[in-house]
Design a protein around this motif. Structure first.
Motif, PDB file in Angstrom:
ATOM      1  N   MET A   1       0.836  -1.210   0.000  1.00 47.93           N
ATOM      2  CA  MET A   1       0.000   0.000   0.000  1.00 47.93           C
ATOM      3  C   MET A   1       0.863   1.249   0.000  1.00 47.93           C
ATOM      4  N   ASN A   2       0.482   2.227  -0.833  1.00 44.08           N
ATOM      5  CA  ASN A   2       1.233   3.470  -0.879  1.00 44.08           C
ATOM      6  C   ASN A   2       0.526   4.559  -0.077  1.00 44.08           C
ATOM      7  N   ARG A   3       1.082   5.764  -0.125  1.00 44.55           N
ATOM      8  CA  ARG A   3       0.538   6.894   0.649  1.00 44.55           C
ATOM      9  C   ARG A   3      -0.911   7.183   0.276  1.00 44.55           C
ATOM     10  N   THR A   4      -1.210   7.176  -1.022  1.00 46.54           N
ATOM     11  CA  THR A   4      -2.560   7.492  -1.496  1.00 46.54           C
ATOM     12  C   THR A   4      -3.576   6.500  -0.939  1.00 46.54           C
ATOM     13  N   GLU A   5      -3.218   5.210  -0.965  1.00 48.19           N
ATOM     14  CA  GLU A   5      -4.118   4.190  -0.441  1.00 48.19           C
ATOM     15  C   GLU A   5      -4.312   4.330   1.070  1.00 48.19           C
ATOM     16  N   LEU A   6      -3.227   4.732   1.750  1.00 48.65           N
ATOM     17  CA  LEU A   6      -3.307   4.934   3.195  1.00 48.65           C
ATOM     18  C   LEU A   6      -4.291   6.051   3.525  1.00 48.65           C
ATOM     19  N   ILE A   7      -4.189   7.180   2.819  1.00 51.55           N
ATOM     20  CA  ILE A   7      -5.051   8.335   3.086  1.00 51.55           C
ATOM     21  C   ILE A   7      -6.520   8.003   2.825  1.00 51.55           C
ATOM     22  N   LYS A   8      -6.775   7.135   1.841  1.00 48.79           N
ATOM     23  CA  LYS A   8      -8.158   6.766   1.505  1.00 48.79           C
ATOM     24  C   LYS A   8      -8.891   6.157   2.700  1.00 48.79           C
ATOM     25  N   ASN A   9      -8.126   5.510   3.587  1.00 48.70           N
ATOM     26  CA  ASN A   9      -8.744   4.893   4.770  1.00 48.70           C
ATOM     27  C   ASN A   9      -9.511   5.911   5.610  1.00 48.70           C
ATOM     28  N   PHE A  10      -9.046   7.164   5.574  1.00 43.65           N
ATOM     29  CA  PHE A  10      -9.649   8.189   6.427  1.00 43.65           C
ATOM     30  C   PHE A  10     -10.920   8.789   5.822  1.00 43.65           C
ATOM     31  N   GLN A  23      -8.852  15.928   5.625  1.00 40.02           N
ATOM     32  CA  GLN A  23      -8.209  17.173   5.182  1.00 40.02           C
ATOM     33  C   GLN A  23      -6.944  17.464   5.980  1.00 40.02           C
ATOM     34  N   GLN A  24      -6.962  17.090   7.242  1.00 42.38           N
ATOM     35  CA  GLN A  24      -5.804  17.343   8.105  1.00 42.38           C
ATOM     36  C   GLN A  24      -4.628  16.434   7.764  1.00 42.38           C
ATOM     37  N   ILE A  25      -4.898  15.150   7.603  1.00 41.37           N
ATOM     38  CA  ILE A  25      -3.765  14.217   7.457  1.00 41.37           C
ATOM     39  C   ILE A  25      -3.212  14.175   6.026  1.00 41.37           C
ATOM     40  N   LYS A  26      -4.000  14.609   5.063  1.00 38.16           N
ATOM     41  CA  LYS A  26      -3.480  14.552   3.689  1.00 38.16           C
ATOM     42  C   LYS A  26      -2.383  15.592   3.439  1.00 38.16           C
ATOM     43  N   LEU A  27      -2.190  16.496   4.399  1.00 37.91           N
ATOM     44  CA  LEU A  27      -1.122  17.501   4.289  1.00 37.91           C
ATOM     45  C   LEU A  27       0.248  16.898   4.558  1.00 37.91           C
ATOM     46  N   PHE A  28       0.278  15.715   5.141  1.00 41.30           N
ATOM     47  CA  PHE A  28       1.551  15.102   5.527  1.00 41.30           C
ATOM     48  C   PHE A  28       2.076  14.191   4.425  1.00 41.30           C
ATOM     49  N   GLU A  29       3.393  14.162   4.284  1.00 40.21           N
ATOM     50  CA  GLU A  29       4.021  13.465   3.162  1.00 40.21           C
ATOM     51  C   GLU A  29       4.226  11.974   3.404  1.00 40.21           C
ATOM     52  N   SER A  30       4.810  11.644   4.542  1.00 42.79           N
ATOM     53  CA  SER A  30       5.182  10.243   4.771  1.00 42.79           C
ATOM     54  C   SER A  30       4.079   9.482   5.501  1.00 42.79           C
ATOM     55  N   SER A  31       4.097   8.166   5.354  1.00 40.92           N
ATOM     56  CA  SER A  31       3.134   7.313   6.059  1.00 40.92           C
ATOM     57  C   SER A  31       3.289   7.461   7.573  1.00 40.92           C
ATOM     58  N   LYS A  32       4.533   7.603   8.021  1.00 37.78           N
ATOM     59  CA  LYS A  32       4.796   7.770   9.447  1.00 37.78           C
ATOM     60  C   LYS A  32       4.130   9.036   9.984  1.00 37.78           C
ATOM     61  N   GLU A  33       4.281  10.152   9.254  1.00 34.64           N
ATOM     62  CA  GLU A  33       3.668  11.416   9.679  1.00 34.64           C
ATOM     63  C   GLU A  33       2.144  11.313   9.686  1.00 34.64           C
ATOM     64  N   ILE A  34       1.592  10.643   8.674  1.00 32.70           N
ATOM     65  CA  ILE A  34       0.134  10.496   8.567  1.00 32.70           C
ATOM     66  C   ILE A  34      -0.413   9.734   9.771  1.00 32.70           C
ATOM     67  N   LEU A  35       0.187   8.584  10.079  1.00 28.98           N
ATOM     68  CA  LEU A  35      -0.315   7.746  11.164  1.00 28.98           C
ATOM     69  C   LEU A  35      -0.058   8.378  12.533  1.00 28.98           C
ATOM     70  N   SER A  64      -0.698   0.768  11.300  1.00 31.90           N
ATOM     71  CA  SER A  64       0.716   0.922  11.679  1.00 31.90           C
ATOM     72  C   SER A  64       1.454  -0.404  11.562  1.00 31.90           C
ATOM     73  N   VAL A  65       0.784  -1.484  11.972  1.00 38.81           N
ATOM     74  CA  VAL A  65       1.370  -2.826  11.858  1.00 38.81           C
ATOM     75  C   VAL A  65       1.494  -3.218  10.388  1.00 38.81           C
ATOM     76  N   GLN A  66       0.444  -2.918   9.607  1.00 36.92           N
ATOM     77  CA  GLN A  66       0.435  -3.253   8.179  1.00 36.92           C
ATOM     78  C   GLN A  66       1.575  -2.555   7.443  1.00 36.92           C
ATOM     79  N   TYR A  67       1.830  -1.293   7.810  1.00 35.10           N
ATOM     80  CA  TYR A  67       2.886  -0.515   7.147  1.00 35.10           C
ATOM     81  C   TYR A  67       4.251  -0.722   7.795  1.00 35.10           C
TER      82      TYR A  67
END
Length: 523
Positions: A1-10, A23-35, A64-67
């Motif tokens: 799963m990439n960043r785009t797929e991760l953001i879709k969860n929200f 809207q808040q979390i899509k501003l972050f670049e990395s998966s770590k920052e998003i989660l 977090s475990v998945q990523y």
């Protein structure tokens, strides 16, 4: 799963109660920052109750475990522990806390990992205090305190830690120490203009004053807290403030105001799904009604309390409530209900003893298990290594052979230095000693064993003190493994004074203000 797929969860239905999170979390670049930020948004949101908060945090945990992001797994687990404790769900929390500690230690050189470790030690301390294991609680708070100077941003950990110290010292009836820590929090909060942090301090102070029947002072603290809460649009602390105000007015025998604030507290706790607080508020409502001679109403409230309390298992509250019902039935000469309530009271007392015994036993078993692991008393099974530390018997069997040989090697090194300094011509002896040292790899064996247990320890120490010497690092390793100053001196073939000088220099290079042993054993 990439960043785009991760953001879709929200965007899923699960997050419909948090409409802005996407809207808040899509501003972050990395998966770590998003989660990481998703954890914070969910944990701090006033739009959802604790039950919903718990379910959303579990979704973030799965992601977090998945990523495979250890930092986010540790962060999420730390928040889940805190939330479960607030909800009164304490099963496995000691085990989960130590799991979080191990996770934070494994990524100790990452930014904010030290903060996470401090928070986890602090929550574990409060958990032990919940079971009245207050000396054990202080031990873990001291571990957290030893790490404060390592934080990038000390404010939040310092506030949380000092509040925790205050709570535990309150329970130990060491009120001067408690006040000292509360005052530290207020000073810190005022320096940052962080008025909302002062609210729980004021609530705790008010509750202590209510216990001591200093109701005017308690009411004053509650009113200040309520004003700050309203100024900050706070919803989290309001039910606790209303509950304290209700108790203060109950002591004043102002039953109208007492009832008003207690019902406000009850409604808010219900809306937030903080079920563990509802029976306590119902008890005070029942007491208020009974004190105001509204006996039949109070009986209904007490019965509701007993029904709600079944899930929470607050047997002490059951006992208090049943005693009041006995008093009511005795006055009303209702012998049938009086006798049936005596049976219920006896059962509650028996259940209370059984539950306390089980909780105390389970808690102590968990505590001892992890204390053993921390102090390396328990056997550590490592596929090929099978290291054993036994502090109580045989004076630690951990690589005894390796360390004895290493001690001999250090002794030989001292001989060489002395011979060389005296310019003696016994080159054969010097060569023999050198050859002996070159073929003694036992410290390397020890280091391999040590690094298998604590893979990030030396890297972290070196990053904090670049100028640390090899000898000083060895001393750090032995302290971490719980060897005493005398044992360290024997292993390294130096004097006790020499070990103390090493300790002094290490502490200076690490820029520590706290105890070196506590610090090294906490990371």
């Amino acid at each position: 799963m990439n960043r785009t797929e991760l953001i879709k969860n929200f965007k899923s239905k699960a997050f419909k109660d948090l409409p802005t999170i996407y809207q808040q979390i899509k501003l972050f670049e990395s998966s770590k920052e998003i989660l990481y930020n998703a954890n914070i948004i969910i944990f701090q949101s006033s739009l959802i109750n604790h039950k919903k908060r718990l379910s959303l945090l579990k979704i973030i945990n799965d992601l977090s475990v998945q990523y495979e992001i250890p930092f986010c797994i540790a962060h999420n687990l730390t928040l889940l522990i805190k939330l479960n404790r607030e909800l009164g769900v304490k099963k496995n929390l000691i085990k989960d806390s130590h799991k979080a500690i191990d996770l934070w230690r494994s990524i100790i050189d990452e930014p904010l990992a030290i903060n996470g470790l401090i928070f986890t030690y602090t929550d574990l301390g409060l958990l032990f205090s919940d079971f009245n294991l207050n000396l054990l609680a202080i031990k873990y708070l001291d571990k957290a305190s030893s790490l404060i100077d390592e934080c990038e941003n000390r404010y939040n950990p310092s506030v949380k830690l000092n509040v925790a110290y205050s709570i535990v010292y309150d329970k130990m009836r060491k009120y001067k120490k408690s006040k000292t820590h509360y005052d530290k929090v207020i000073k810190l909060a005022e320096s940052k203009n962080d008025t909302i942090t002062i609210i729980p301090i004021l609530i705790n102070k008010a509750n202590n004053l209510i216990k001591r029947k200093k109701n005017n002072l308690a009411k004053e603290k509650c009113e200040i807290a309520l004003r700050i809460s309203k100024d900050n649009n706070d919803e989290i602390y309001k039910p606790y403030i209303y509950h304290s105000l209700g108790k203060a007015y109950l002591n004043f025998k102002d039953f109208t105001k007492s009832k008003k604030y207690l019902y406000k507290a009850l409604d808010l706790f219900d809306n937030m799904n903080i079920v563990k607080m509802e029976p306590d508020v119902l008890y005070d409502i029942g007491l208020s009604l009974y004190s105001n001679n509204k006996t039949s109403d109070s009986i209904q409230i007490f019965k509701t309390l007993l029904r709600k309390n079944k899930k929470i298992k607050n047997y002490e509250l059951d006992v208090k409530t049943l005693k009041i019902l006995l008093e009511i039935y005795k006055k009303n000469k209702n012998h049938k209900l009086y006798l049936s309530t005596i049976d219920k009271l006896n059962k509650s007392l028996e259940d209370s003893l059984k539950y306390k015994s089980k909780i105390f036993s389970d808690t102590n078993i968990d505590a001892l298990e992890y204390l053993s692991n921390e102090n390396n008393i328990a056997s550590r099974k490592e596929n090929d290594l099978k290291i054993k530390l036994d502090i109580e018997s045989n004076k630690r069997k951990l690589t005894t052979k390796a360390l004895v040989s290493f001690s001999e090697r250090e002794f030989l090194k001292n001989i060489i230095n002395k011979l060389s300094n005296q310019n003696l011509t016994n080159n054969n002896l010097i060569k023999l000693c050198n050859d002996r040292m070159m073929h003694t790899k036992n410290w390397d064996v020890f280091m391999k064993l040590f690094n298998d247990i604590h893979p990030d320890f030396n890297r972290y120490i070196i990053s904090k003190a670049i100028s640390i010497s090899e000898s000083e690092l060895r001393v750090c390793n032995l302290i971490k493994m719980n060897f005493s100053t005398l044992e360290t001196a024997e292993i390294l073939a130096i004097t006790i004074r020499g070990v103390e000088q090493h300790r002094y220099r290490i502490k200076k290079k690490l820029k520590l203000k706290t105890d070196l042993t506590v610090f090294l054993q906490s990371i």
